[in-house]
Design a protein around this motif. Structure first.
Motif, PDB file in Angstrom:
ATOM      1  N   VAL A  53       0.774  -1.260  -0.048  1.00 37.39           N
ATOM      2  CA  VAL A  53      -0.466   0.002   0.121  1.00 37.39           C
ATOM      3  C   VAL A  53       0.791   1.316  -0.230  1.00 37.39           C
ATOM      4  CG1 VAL A  53      -1.515   1.028   1.355  1.00 37.39           C
ATOM      5  CG2 VAL A  53      -1.607  -1.415   1.379  1.00 37.39           C
ATOM      6  N   PRO A  54       0.509   2.078  -0.717  1.00 36.23           N
ATOM      7  CA  PRO A  54       1.811   3.583  -1.330  1.00 36.23           C
ATOM      8  C   PRO A  54       1.055   4.676   0.408  1.00 36.23           C
ATOM      9  CG  PRO A  54      -0.414   3.348  -2.709  1.00 36.23           C
ATOM     10  CD  PRO A  54      -0.493   2.230  -1.653  1.00 36.23           C
ATOM     11  N   ARG A  55       2.224   4.915   0.552  1.00 39.43           N
ATOM     12  CA  ARG A  55       2.093   6.320   1.475  1.00 39.43           C
ATOM     13  C   ARG A  55       1.668   7.514   1.259  1.00 39.43           C
ATOM     14  NH1 ARG A  55       1.193   1.674   3.949  1.00 39.43           N
ATOM     15  NH2 ARG A  55       2.299   0.318   5.666  1.00 39.43           N
ATOM     16  N   MET A  56       1.908   7.653   0.041  1.00 37.85           N
ATOM     17  CA  MET A  56       2.023   9.306  -0.602  1.00 37.85           C
ATOM     18  C   MET A  56       1.220   9.277  -1.611  1.00 37.85           C
ATOM     19  SD  MET A  56       5.276  12.138  -0.335  1.00 37.85           S
ATOM     20  CE  MET A  56       5.301  12.141   1.029  1.00 37.85           C
ATOM     21  N   VAL A  57       1.937   9.020  -2.188  1.00 32.59           N
ATOM     22  CA  VAL A  57       1.644   8.731  -3.901  1.00 32.59           C
ATOM     23  C   VAL A  57       0.408   7.310  -4.432  1.00 32.59           C
ATOM     24  CG1 VAL A  57       4.144   8.353  -4.699  1.00 32.59           C
ATOM     25  CG2 VAL A  57       2.453   9.783  -6.252  1.00 32.59           C
ATOM     26  N   ALA A  58      -0.330   7.990  -5.194  1.00 39.13           N
ATOM     27  CA  ALA A  58      -1.052   6.844  -5.728  1.00 39.13           C
ATOM     28  C   ALA A  58      -0.908   6.715  -7.173  1.00 39.13           C
ATOM     29  CB  ALA A  58      -2.636   6.864  -5.395  1.00 39.13           C
ATOM     30  N   LYS A 116      -3.758  12.841  -0.780  1.00 39.19           N
ATOM     31  CA  LYS A 116      -4.527  13.401  -1.218  1.00 39.19           C
ATOM     32  C   LYS A 116      -3.093  14.643  -2.262  1.00 39.19           C
ATOM     33  CE  LYS A 116      -9.292  12.800  -0.879  1.00 39.19           C
ATOM     34  NZ  LYS A 116     -10.314  13.513   0.428  1.00 39.19           N
ATOM     35  N   GLN A 117      -2.660  15.095  -0.980  1.00 33.86           N
ATOM     36  CA  GLN A 117      -1.817  16.748  -1.506  1.00 33.86           C
ATOM     37  C   GLN A 117      -0.913  16.111  -2.278  1.00 33.86           C
ATOM     38  OE1 GLN A 117       0.620  16.841   2.497  1.00 33.86           O
ATOM     39  NE2 GLN A 117       1.637  18.652   1.977  1.00 33.86           N
ATOM     40  N   VAL A 118       0.255  14.131  -2.484  1.00 32.85           N
ATOM     41  CA  VAL A 118       0.288  14.698  -3.538  1.00 32.85           C
ATOM     42  C   VAL A 118       0.116  14.733  -5.058  1.00 32.85           C
ATOM     43  CG1 VAL A 118       2.283  13.282  -5.061  1.00 32.85           C
ATOM     44  CG2 VAL A 118       2.260  13.068  -2.704  1.00 32.85           C
ATOM     45  N   GLU A 119      -1.476  14.833  -5.015  1.00 39.33           N
ATOM     46  CA  GLU A 119      -2.122  14.919  -6.289  1.00 39.33           C
ATOM     47  C   GLU A 119      -2.060  16.523  -6.868  1.00 39.33           C
ATOM     48  OE1 GLU A 119      -4.599  12.407  -8.293  1.00 39.33           O
ATOM     49  OE2 GLU A 119      -2.922  11.743  -6.399  1.00 39.33           O
ATOM     50  N   LYS A 120      -1.870  17.210  -5.686  1.00 45.50           N
ATOM     51  CA  LYS A 120      -1.257  18.593  -6.379  1.00 45.50           C
ATOM     52  C   LYS A 120      -0.446  19.196  -7.109  1.00 45.50           C
ATOM     53  CE  LYS A 120      -4.401  20.632  -3.020  1.00 45.50           C
ATOM     54  NZ  LYS A 120      -4.702  21.527  -0.965  1.00 45.50           N
ATOM     55  N   VAL A 121       0.594  17.903  -6.081  1.00 46.00           N
ATOM     56  CA  VAL A 121       2.143  17.838  -6.595  1.00 46.00           C
ATOM     57  C   VAL A 121       2.187  17.484  -8.902  1.00 46.00           C
ATOM     58  CG1 VAL A 121       4.390  16.677  -5.877  1.00 46.00           C
ATOM     59  CG2 VAL A 121       2.726  18.473  -4.606  1.00 46.00           C
ATOM     60  N   LYS A 122       1.308  16.777  -8.186  1.00 42.95           N
ATOM     61  CA  LYS A 122       1.165  16.112  -9.951  1.00 42.95           C
ATOM     62  C   LYS A 122       0.774  17.140 -10.865  1.00 42.95           C
ATOM     63  CE  LYS A 122       0.068  11.167  -8.924  1.00 42.95           C
ATOM     64  NZ  LYS A 122      -1.188  10.387  -8.545  1.00 42.95           N
TER      65      LYS A 122
END
Length: 517
Positions: free
Chosen positions: A131-136, A151-157
């Motif tokens: 299971v991913p810890r930060m990025v899916a 969710k936070q990393v979705e903005k970084v994407k």
């Protein structure tokens, strides 16, 4: 016309005054329509001369017969319809079976390229390994509602996609359209049941953002990182460990054909990227290491598959001898190996496939393996590479050494470890390197959990054959070595005593010689 079972005797009438003629024939029986020349002639004077049926009953009989025959015909027609329906059902069922069989065949044909779910044989491991810890990445862990910690990393994407397109020198529409074209093909590489609930409106943008993010991450792993936008580079710097963990999970992959599409616009030096990862499992990095040579014939399914290919390496063994044994061990402990004269040695290689037995001396041999620096992230990387092998190799016995090298490597390590002292022995032999990873207790837990792996792996099987061959061909030497190994303390004590006695005897002889003088 003669009708069976119908004897008619009219009373005081002339039979010539009425006629009876058949109207239709159904299945060989007449449906009779009677015409009367003069109804009043008959009146009520038709009487029964014997207990036989009257003409009225004959009509009723004929009508009933006709009705029954119609029912028979309808039943026959219904039976035909039912037969046709059953035939159609059978045809539809066969078509459904054929469709399922074809779908299964297509899945098997593309097995090496698919994005697999975590295999059932490894689901006993902790979620840390799956299971991913930060990025899916991809649809498996996006789900209907993305978990809060992802969710936070979705903005970084979005940021990564912006810089990826701007640095490419191409328009957003051009890059996006190319990714969409590849994503339509990539869609078939995911689990069919899961993809049935995901629309193209969700899937296509997902592939675009995930692929751009991954390409930017790969650029960060190369010397080109110095040219990367500062804020994005800082994000990768701060989260390097968790990103290494998440991006190597089996269920967190995106098809390589989508990644390659983005790299056509924003190139990545794969030689530099793979070289950066080659030392990942070891604690020492060679500063003047030769550049790797990429194999252009290899088509990776995804990032995990690409790195596994180069970290496993290629086997030099192509012919496997088939020794005939009455029985063979499927595992052996480090203590058993030590007793029969096989010592553990760290092999000077980064490639996991190089493992085996080699002669060392008259009474001993070596089992050499690639060294390993073990921490949580590397443990997860190894497990996910093994999971990929289990998903993509249908028959380990017929596949090449490369197809099961990680499983073999982990199985060999797990069979050597049963207590913390065994882990320390691996450190003494430099098979386990470094001091910043898992402590002995945690390493023991990891290695013992590997014993749930299926006993698969051609390299593993060959090593067990080599051990058995060593036992058969060196029986006398093994007995001598085992005696020495088991009694080495007594032997050392006896040698020490003998040494002391020799020393005393030498002193006495020296004194005796001096007294004679």
């Amino acid at each position: 016309m003669e009708l069976p079972s119908a004897a008619w005797v009219p009373c005081n009438i002339q039979m010539d005054n009425w006629t009876m003629e058949p109207a239709v024939w159904v299945s060989g029986f007449p449906a009779v329509e009677y015409q009367y020349a003069a109804t009043e002639i008959f009146g009520n004077c038709l009487q029964i001369s014997d207990p036989s049926p009257s003409i009225g009953r004959l009509v009723e009989y004929a009508q009933a017969t006709q009705h029954d025959l119609i029912k028979v015909a309808e039943a026959q027609e219904f039976e035909v319809d039912m037969n046709n329906m059953e035939a159609k059902i059978r045809d539809n069922t066969i078509c459904a079976f054929q469709g399922t069989a074809q779908e299964f065949k297509d899945d098997m044909d593309t097995m090496r390229m698919k994005i697999h779910r975590y295999p059932a044989s490894l689901r006993g491991f902790d979620e840390w390994y799956s299971v991913p810890r930060m990025v899916a990445m991809g649809p498996y862990h996006h789900g209907c509602v993305l978990q809060d910690h992802l969710k936070q990393v979705e903005k970084v994407k979005y940021v990564a996609a912006y810089h990826c397109v701007m640095e490419s020198g191409h328009s957003l529409q051009e890059v996006y359209d190319a990714v969409v074209s590849a994503a339509h093909v990539a869609r078939r590489l995911y689990d069919n049941d899961l993809m049935a609930g995901i629309s193209d409106g969700d899937f296509l943008p997902m592939m675009f953002y995930d692929a751009c993010f991954l390409v930017q991450y790969m650029l960060w792993c190369t010397p080109a990182a110095t040219e990367m936008e500062a804020s994005l580079r800082s994000f990768f710097d701060f989260n390097r460990k968790v990103l290494r963990h998440d991006l190597m999970l089996l269920e967190n992959q995106i098809p390589w054909l989508v990644v390659e599409t983005v790299m056509r616009f924003r190139p990545v030096e794969l030689v530099d990227f793979v070289a950066d990862w080659r030392h990942y499992l070891k604690d020492r990095k060679v500063l003047e290491e030769k550049l790797i040579v990429l194999d252009n014939s290899y088509e990776p399914p995804h990032l995990l598959g690409l790195l596994r290919f180069y970290m496993v390496g290629r086997s030099n063994t192509r012919v496997h001898t088939r020794d005939k044994f009455n029985s063979i061990s499927v595992s052996v402990s480090a203590i058993e190996l030590a007793e029969i004269g096989i010592t553990l040695t760290a092999k000077e290689t980064r490639e996991l496939i190089h493992m085996g037995i080699s002669k060392k001396g008259i009474l001993s041999a070596e089992l050499s393996l690639a060294p390993l620096s073990l921490d949580d992230e590397r443990a997860s990387f190894l497990i996910n590479m093994a999971a990929l092998e289990l998903c993509t190799t249908s028959n380990f016995g017929e596949a090449g050494d490369e197809d099961s090298a990680v499983c073999s490597y982990l199985l060999l390590l797990s069979m050597l470890v049963h207590r913390e002292e065994d882990v320390q022995e691996l450190r003494t032999k430099h098979l386990l390197q470094g001091g910043a990873g898992l402590i002995n207790k945690d390493s023991l837990g990891f290695f013992t959990s590997l014993q749930s792996l299926p006993l698969r792996g051609l390299c593993y099987g060959r090593v067990m054959v080599e051990i058995e061959r060593y036992k058969v061909k060196r029986r006398i030497r093994i007995m001598v070595h085992a005696f020495i190994y088991r009694n080495k303390r007594t032997i050392l004590t006896a040698i020490s005593v003998i040494g002391v006695l020799v020393s005393i005897l030498g002193t006495l002889m020296s004194l005796k010689s001096k007294s004679k003088i």
